[in-house]
Design a protein around this motif. Structure first.
Motif, short mmCIF file in Angstrom:
data_model
loop_
_atom_site.label_atom_id
_atom_site.label_comp_id
_atom_site.label_asym_id
_atom_site.label_seq_id
_atom_site.Cartn_x
_atom_site.Cartn_y
_atom_site.Cartn_z
N CYS A 2 0.81 -1.22 0.00
CA CYS A 2 0.00 0.00 0.00
C CYS A 2 0.85 1.27 0.00
CB CYS A 2 -0.97 0.01 1.17
SG CYS A 2 -0.15 -0.08 2.77
N ILE A 3 2.10 1.17 0.39
CA ILE A 3 2.98 2.34 0.38
C ILE A 3 3.08 2.91 -1.04
CG2 ILE A 3 5.42 3.03 0.60
CD1 ILE A 3 4.03 3.00 3.26
N LYS A 4 3.04 2.02 -2.03
CA LYS A 4 3.08 2.48 -3.43
C LYS A 4 1.84 3.28 -3.79
CE LYS A 4 5.99 -1.29 -4.95
NZ LYS A 4 5.90 -2.72 -5.15
N ASP A 5 0.70 2.91 -3.19
CA ASP A 5 -0.56 3.59 -3.48
C ASP A 5 -0.74 4.88 -2.69
OD1 ASP A 5 -1.30 1.51 -5.21
OD2 ASP A 5 -2.22 0.37 -3.58
N TYR A 6 -0.37 4.85 -1.42
CA TYR A 6 -0.66 5.96 -0.53
C TYR A 6 0.55 6.80 -0.15
CZ TYR A 6 -4.82 3.11 0.09
OH TYR A 6 -5.93 2.36 -0.13
N GLY A 7 1.74 6.28 -0.31
CA GLY A 7 2.91 6.99 0.18
C GLY A 7 3.05 6.74 1.67
N GLU A 8 3.80 7.59 2.33
CA GLU A 8 4.04 7.41 3.76
C GLU A 8 2.77 7.61 4.58
OE1 GLU A 8 6.79 6.30 5.33
OE2 GLU A 8 7.55 5.96 3.30
N TYR A 9 2.69 6.93 5.68
CA TYR A 9 1.55 7.03 6.58
C TYR A 9 1.78 8.19 7.54
CZ TYR A 9 -1.04 2.92 5.10
OH TYR A 9 -1.80 2.03 4.39
N PHE B 122 -2.15 11.78 4.44
CA PHE B 122 -3.54 11.33 4.40
C PHE B 122 -4.52 12.50 4.34
CE2 PHE B 122 -1.77 7.24 4.84
CZ PHE B 122 -2.73 6.37 4.32
N LYS B 123 -4.17 13.63 4.90
CA LYS B 123 -5.01 14.82 4.73
C LYS B 123 -5.03 15.25 3.27
CE LYS B 123 -4.59 16.67 9.40
NZ LYS B 123 -4.03 17.71 10.27
N SER B 124 -3.91 15.10 2.60
CA SER B 124 -3.84 15.42 1.17
C SER B 124 -4.73 14.46 0.36
CB SER B 124 -2.38 15.32 0.70
OG SER B 124 -2.31 15.48 -0.69
N LEU B 125 -4.71 13.18 0.72
CA LEU B 125 -5.57 12.22 0.03
C LEU B 125 -7.05 12.55 0.26
CD1 LEU B 125 -3.57 8.97 0.91
CD2 LEU B 125 -3.77 10.04 -1.36
N VAL B 126 -7.39 12.98 1.47
CA VAL B 126 -8.77 13.39 1.77
C VAL B 126 -9.15 14.59 0.90
CG1 VAL B 126 -10.22 14.49 3.53
CG2 VAL B 126 -8.90 12.44 4.10
N ARG B 127 -8.25 15.58 0.80
CA ARG B 127 -8.53 16.77 -0.01
C ARG B 127 -8.76 16.41 -1.48
NH1 ARG B 127 -4.69 18.93 3.52
NH2 ARG B 127 -3.00 18.68 2.00
N GLU B 128 -8.05 15.40 -1.98
CA GLU B 128 -8.25 14.97 -3.37
C GLU B 128 -9.67 14.46 -3.58
OE1 GLU B 128 -5.30 12.17 -4.78
OE2 GLU B 128 -3.67 13.38 -3.95
N VAL B 129 -10.16 13.67 -2.65
CA VAL B 129 -11.54 13.16 -2.75
C VAL B 129 -12.52 14.33 -2.64
CG1 VAL B 129 -13.31 11.71 -1.65
CG2 VAL B 129 -10.95 10.87 -1.87
#
Length: 144
Positions: free
Chosen positions: A60-67, A72-79
């Motif tokens: 999953c590191i390839k999909d999400y990057g570092e935990y 993860f706030k950036s991933l939330v903003r994308e959605v």
């Protein structure tokens, strides 16, 4: 500064090679059951421990990057940008009306995961590593 130990909490002492075996097993579960069977409250620990033990990171590191909170706030903003609404509103809306496409279904699953990881990252318990037979917290590493 010593880590604060909760007197109500129970702790486990084990050799790192035993933890490594458990972690390798958990990584197989990651590979076989992720994303549908993943647990956002466990994933950050697996990522941090695999890094600490020098193991390959979970896929999953390839999909999400570092935990990290920032990531993860950036991933939330994308959605949120994609759907033009806040993440909680997005989740509630899709749960009420059901996803209309595979993309919405995946985005709902991902959004729920992102929020779960963010919650765990803010509440994570440290993992204390000490060396030797006289277990004292004088010389330790804190994994977080």
């Amino acid at each position: 500064m010593k880590p604060a130990l909760d007197p109500e909490e129970e702790y486990v002492i084990m050799p790192l090679p035993v933890l490594e075996k458990i972690l390798r097993y958990a990584m197989v579960v990651c590979q076989e059951h992720c994303p549908s069977g993943r647990d956002p409250s466990t994933c950050p620990y697996i990522v941090n421990l695999s890094r600490e033990l020098g193991l390959s990171p979970p896929p999953c590191i390839k999909d999400y990057g570092e935990y990290t909170q920032e990531n993860f706030k950036s991933l939330v903003r994308e959605v949120e940008r994609k759907y033009g609404m806040g993440i909680n509103e997005f989740i509630i809306t899709l749960r009420k009306r059901k996803p209309r496409s595979l993309e919405e279904q995946v985005d709902l699953m991902e959004a729920t995961f992102y929020l779960g990881v963010l919650k765990e990252l803010s509440d994570m318990k440290g993992i204390i590593v000490v060396k030797g037979s006289d277990i004292k917290l004088d010389n330790y590493r804190l994994i977080q």
